[in-house]
Design a protein around this motif. Structure first.
Motif, PDB file in Angstrom:
ATOM      1  N   ALA A  36     -12.957  -0.322  -4.829  1.00  0.00           N
ATOM      2  CA  ALA A  36     -13.129  -0.429  -3.382  1.00  0.00           C
ATOM      3  C   ALA A  36     -11.768  -0.367  -2.719  1.00  0.00           C
ATOM      4  N   ARG A  37     -11.716   0.228  -1.546  1.00  0.00           N
ATOM      5  CA  ARG A  37     -10.467   0.336  -0.794  1.00  0.00           C
ATOM      6  C   ARG A  37     -10.307  -0.871   0.120  1.00  0.00           C
ATOM      7  N   PHE A  38      -9.091  -1.376   0.220  1.00  0.00           N
ATOM      8  CA  PHE A  38      -8.809  -2.461   1.154  1.00  0.00           C
ATOM      9  C   PHE A  38      -7.483  -2.201   1.854  1.00  0.00           C
ATOM     10  N   THR A  39      -7.271  -2.864   2.962  1.00  0.00           N
ATOM     11  CA  THR A  39      -6.038  -2.699   3.728  1.00  0.00           C
ATOM     12  C   THR A  39      -5.191  -3.965   3.643  1.00  0.00           C
ATOM     13  N   PHE A  40      -3.902  -3.795   3.886  1.00  0.00           N
ATOM     14  CA  PHE A  40      -2.963  -4.912   3.830  1.00  0.00           C
ATOM     15  C   PHE A  40      -1.796  -4.620   4.759  1.00  0.00           C
ATOM     16  N   GLN A  49      -2.874   0.887   2.506  1.00  0.00           N
ATOM     17  CA  GLN A  49      -4.170   1.039   1.854  1.00  0.00           C
ATOM     18  C   GLN A  49      -3.992   1.046   0.346  1.00  0.00           C
ATOM     19  N   LEU A 130      -3.049  -8.241  -2.291  1.00  0.00           N
ATOM     20  CA  LEU A 130      -4.174  -8.514  -3.177  1.00  0.00           C
ATOM     21  C   LEU A 130      -4.193  -9.984  -3.589  1.00  0.00           C
ATOM     22  N   ARG A 133      -5.511 -11.925  -0.666  1.00  0.00           N
ATOM     23  CA  ARG A 133      -6.931 -11.667  -0.454  1.00  0.00           C
ATOM     24  C   ARG A 133      -7.782 -12.366  -1.517  1.00  0.00           C
ATOM     25  N   SER A 134      -7.345 -12.333  -2.771  1.00  0.00           N
ATOM     26  CA  SER A 134      -8.125 -12.969  -3.833  1.00  0.00           C
ATOM     27  C   SER A 134      -8.117 -14.486  -3.690  1.00  0.00           C
ATOM     28  N   SER A 137     -10.619 -15.332  -1.079  1.00  0.00           N
ATOM     29  CA  SER A 137     -11.969 -15.196  -1.627  1.00  0.00           C
ATOM     30  C   SER A 137     -12.326 -16.398  -2.485  1.00  0.00           C
TER      31      SER A 137
END
Length: 205
Positions: A36-40, A49, A130, A133-134, A137
């Motif tokens: 999956a693509r995510f932005t930062f 991206q 990442l 983000r993790s 989550s």
């Protein structure tokens, strides 16, 4: 999923009800086991991206999951770079993507960079993004067993790449040895001038 985009707000200081963009916003629906693509937030403030695949198993280390930071070659989309990490699983009857005990991260950056300087900083920013983000989550889904022991550790990088990305792997690891756990460079070049027939005039003139 396609969404018709309309913007409500101000245009040249005058209130408008809606502005028709005349375009669709296309969203890819992905399973947890798929890329999956995510932005930062990139190092220069731009929106970066990257494509990511979650670890299929929990990480045994108390320091979090390492990140396989894989850099693509010229013209290779980050989705293709990430999806190249697969193996056949008889129990699934199909391919299993990613790495069991590590996050898989395939960043990208527009423009010429050869994963040097701008590209290298973008790759590191993707790893930091990442990790953040993790962690979010993990906090947001304490009741979920999936994210338990799956926090990404941006200080534990397994750096890989192919072709231009292979050069980037050597480059990033040599300049950031404190974050490199291992390096895997496939067809990576040391000097661009001596890579294949990229610059025969320079070599033989």
């Amino acid at each position: 999923v396609k969404v018709w985009v309309k913007v409500v707000g101000l245009v040249q200081s005058q209130a408008v009800r809606e502005v028709d963009t005349g375009a669709y916003l296309e969203l890819r629906c992905r399973l947890q086991s798929q890329s999956a693509r995510f932005t930062f937030a990139d190092h220069d403030g731009a929106v970066g991206q990257a494509v990511v695949v979650r670890p299929s198993q929990r990480c045994p280390s108390p320091h979090g999951c390492p990140i396989v930071l894989t850099m693509h070659g010229t013209g290779v989309p980050p989705e293709d770079q990430a999806d190249a990490y697969k193996r056949w699983d008889k129990s699934l009857g199909g391919y299993k993507f990613g790495v069991d005990n590590a996050w898989l991260l395939a960043p990208t950056r527009h423009g010429a960079h050869n994963w040097e300087q701008t590209g290298r900083l973008a790759a590191l920013a993707a790893a930091d993004g990442l990790q953040q983000r993790s962690l979010q989550s993990e906090i947001a889904s304490k009741a979920s067993k999936y994210f338990a022991n799956r926090i990404a550790n941006a200080s534990l990088l397994i750096i890989a790449g192919h072709s231009m990305g292979g050069h980037g792997a050597w480059h990033l690891a040599s300049l950031n040895p404190d974050r490199a756990v291992a390096v895997a460079s496939a067809s990576g070049w040391i000097k661009k001038e001596r890579y294949g027939d990229s610059n025969l005039l320079f070599v033989f003139d």
